[in-house]
Enzyme design. Sequence first.
Site, PDB file in Angstrom:
ATOM      1  N   ALA A  30       3.174   1.831   2.894  1.00  0.00           N
ATOM      2  CA  ALA A  30       4.358   0.825   2.766  1.00  0.00           C
ATOM      3  C   ALA A  30       5.436   1.636   1.843  1.00  0.00           C
ATOM      4  O   ALA A  30       6.473   1.542   2.092  1.00  0.00           O
ATOM      5  CB  ALA A  30       4.202  -0.402   2.247  1.00  0.00           C
ATOM      6  N   CYS A  70       0.885  -1.421   0.121  1.00  0.00           N
ATOM      7  CA  CYS A  70      -0.069  -0.036  -0.049  1.00  0.00           C
ATOM      8  C   CYS A  70       0.935   1.227  -0.019  1.00  0.00           C
ATOM      9  O   CYS A  70       2.052   1.337  -0.205  1.00  0.00           O
ATOM     10  CB  CYS A  70      -0.877   0.122   0.997  1.00  0.00           C
ATOM     11  SG  CYS A  70       0.020  -0.063   2.651  1.00  0.00           S
TER      12      CYS A  70
END
Lengths: 461, 540
Positions: free
Chosen positions: B62, B59
């Site tokens: 991240a 995501c």
Amino acid sequence: MALLRHTTGEIKERKALTVNPAKTCQPVGAMYAALGVKGCFPHSHGSQGCCAYHRSALTRHYKEPVIAGTSSFTEGSSVFGGQSNLISAIDNIFTVYDPDVIAIHTTCLSETIGDDLLQISQKAKDDGKVPEGKYIVYASTPSYVGTHVTGYANMVKGIIKGFVKKTGTPTGKINIIPGFCEPSDMAEMRRLAAMMGIEIVMAPDTNGVLNGPLTGHYEMYPNAGATPADIATMGDAKASIGLGRWATTDAVNYLDSEFKVPGTVLGLPIGLLATDRYVDALRKISGKTVPEAINFERGQVVDVISDYTQYLYGKKVAIAGDPDQVLALVEFCVTLGMIPAYTVSGTAGKYFEERMTELLKDVPYDCKFKNGEQADMYLLHQWIKNDPVDLLIGNTYMKYIARDEDIPLVRHGFPILDRVGHQYFPSVGYSGALRLLDKILGLLMDRQDRDAPETRFELQM
Amino acid sequence: MSTKPTNVEEIKKELIARMPTKVARKRAKAMTPGAEGGDIPEIQANVRTIPGIITQRGCTYAGCKGVVLGPSRDIVNLTHGPIGCGFYSWLTRRNQTDAGPDGDNYIPYAFSTDMTEHDIVFGGMKKLAAAIQEAYDNFHPRAVSIFSTCPVGLIGDDIHAVARQMQEKLGITVFANSCEGYKGVSQSAGHHIANNQIMKHIIGTDDETPVEGKFKVNILGEYNIGGDAFEIERILEKCGFTLIATFSGNSTVDSFRIAHKADLNTVMCHRSLNYVAEMMETKFGIPWIKINFIGAAATAKSLRRMAAYFEDQELIDRVEKVIEEEMLEVKKVVDEVRPRTEGKTAMLFVGGSRAHHYQELFGELGMEILGAGYEFAHRDDYEGRHVLPNIKVDADSRNIEELEIAPDPTRYQPRKTPEQIEALKAKGLEFKGYEGMIGGMKKDSMVIDDINHYETEKIIEIMKPDIFCAGIKEKYIIQKMGVPLKQLHNYDMGGPYAGFKGAINWYHDIDRMVNTKVWQLMKAPWQSDGPELEASYVAQ
């Protein structure tokens, strides 16, 4: 040069900041529990990072395939709701990956926007997206409530709720619901019951799923795990035993209140006395005699404790981990004459303090413990800075403290990212107690060997 | 399947055969053969992941916290959200760093506001402010960076306001990244957000500190996984370059602050850091070139390009000398290893630049690339930057802020005149250029964007590579099939693989992986083909 070079013994009260947590979030526990059902595909209803993180964490811990899907929320789904993403996910999963079951858990994202899994999974069924004979089970696991331990508990309950049917014909079997522990632990719980000649249904059961063989052939759904058909019979069982207060109480109570299956909740059977309680519960519920073979295994544990007490007695230990694990470890340390000087668990729950107080009442040391918010490894380390211990027990993140403070570490709990063994060798049961003794003694005695002056270096120990 | 598909179109059909029609149609656009120097086909990239289809992608959080800012050692990177995100990004990316005996280093720490239900219902801004205060009281960092997770955007916490308030209160740099996981379609959105915030809040905030050196450069998009940045630092120093800042492997916030004093920006990972390169050129007049330190030959080529840029004969000669010296050992190892790797085959499906860069290293071992693709890249990383004007900006990209950057009124200073740039271009030095992955790949190889689990299993079954490169989630799935998997996010704890010494490490590691005997142990003697039992025993 220290790794955790900014950690000092000066403890300042914290109310908002967590540093080096002794916990993680609910969905990873839900994903783990779902992998303990045969033919099950875990699905994370949230943005795709959650699923990627949970799969990565479980894969690193087990060094095994961990499959799961995600609803891959975008900003649009976050505003308008995740229903259409979830329904197309269900359709795609059944079409492409053909599982028997999809176990859906929520995340902080889908919970914050208020997605209702009951309603969405019903709609998926109504829309014909769930093939005949296939199942959807689900659990609500927002990351801002509880921890990975309660996430596991919620999914275990979700699994049972999803499959159990009361037929009225008693099976005579005993339900064993393992707490958040290793596949090897689940196998050991099963082995002990089998040694007593007791028929059980275990759910979930990750043995064989997350410790499988290398054959050259990848099985998306290993021939292991609790089968939906077996789980379905849990409502007709003679009794349930939950092994882990945080992880199994809800499921045990559910079977009790909905299906009138009397339940007993025990701690994880780690250590001598906790295993005694598990075996004794099996004995009382089944009416079977404990076989000599189990008495023999138990006796071996007592034998080793008596042989090596001098290396254990009075040694101070710092422990971090999940409450079901930690309480059992603290009890075992006390059994061994060790001092559980410092204990933290990120998972909240009032029983923790109650049980710790009880376990520590005769321990001749001002032991410190804390659970819930800010009960983190940073605090544990600060306590150690002020008064060191002889041994650490906890997950791999503890190795930073271990190296900085030059204290040996028994790797135990989740996650273990840097050693092998937890998948294959139990820490529950009498054989698990022997394994823990082997590890604890090995480290303490290696340390003695390392530090002994040449004149006092011992051949025999 | 009685016959195996042999050409790329047939393979493609096979990969999508089982998918629902809509899914198959979408996936088909993400697959193309290599161009091998010919016309480059269009590929679908940086589009939404299909729900339920097992993806490699992570995501936005991240990409922002985990990838770009995580490796900076002296910033307290504080996750604002429930505990999970901060926990999973805690030390898991192997960003090595060297803080010396007493430098600040927060990389081994995870900081989180650990939001609970109360915070979700009543808002988390007070808790965030308190957490920053507590971080300051406990750690006295010179900078704090805040990262929001999914629920933060939904409940409307104004993390930027909290950052401003705490910056004023504490007198240190505090900035925030609105990198909720659901923004964008992958980690890529998070890179962009981090680029923006570093540009806004850090780069160029120190004009006072002098920087010595004739050939001052930055490296953009190098994260010191497994010590890559250490090896690059070693080589650059040996050549005589002055490395001011690496974004962000082995970095400090102070180095970011003076990064605008460099005369050249070199871009290693184009996907994750090209935004800063562009913005620094616009704002400060620093040109950027694409370089690649993965592969011994690619390293040599990159060093030559950097030397050529500075047009200094002494530097050019010194670079040549370093290359000559370093290549001696490289060649020795290649000669030893290559007979055992020659002709073996590889696939790389990972990341946003690694699946391209690492083809160099396989090439040096005489290995053939059967397929490659990125996890979170954009069309320009596949087709080259010339497609940028043609990329449609969709809703998912539009919600990522595009900073309006203008030349700095006092500090904009073009390092080269347009004439100089043209002259350098004429000599073959390309500015702001990246040719992408597809052009150099063979016509019978497969390029697949955002490959999923099903396609991965199928393509291995069909093309049978000797080694597959991906990440941790794929590793044991593929190894269960009897195919070694090399992780190109964390290098399976190996590395460095960058530079000359890194190339040598790679040759040895790949030699071990494609020649290990472990895969021959999978069958027990009684599982081999042949008679079940010997006659004498059967007779009994």
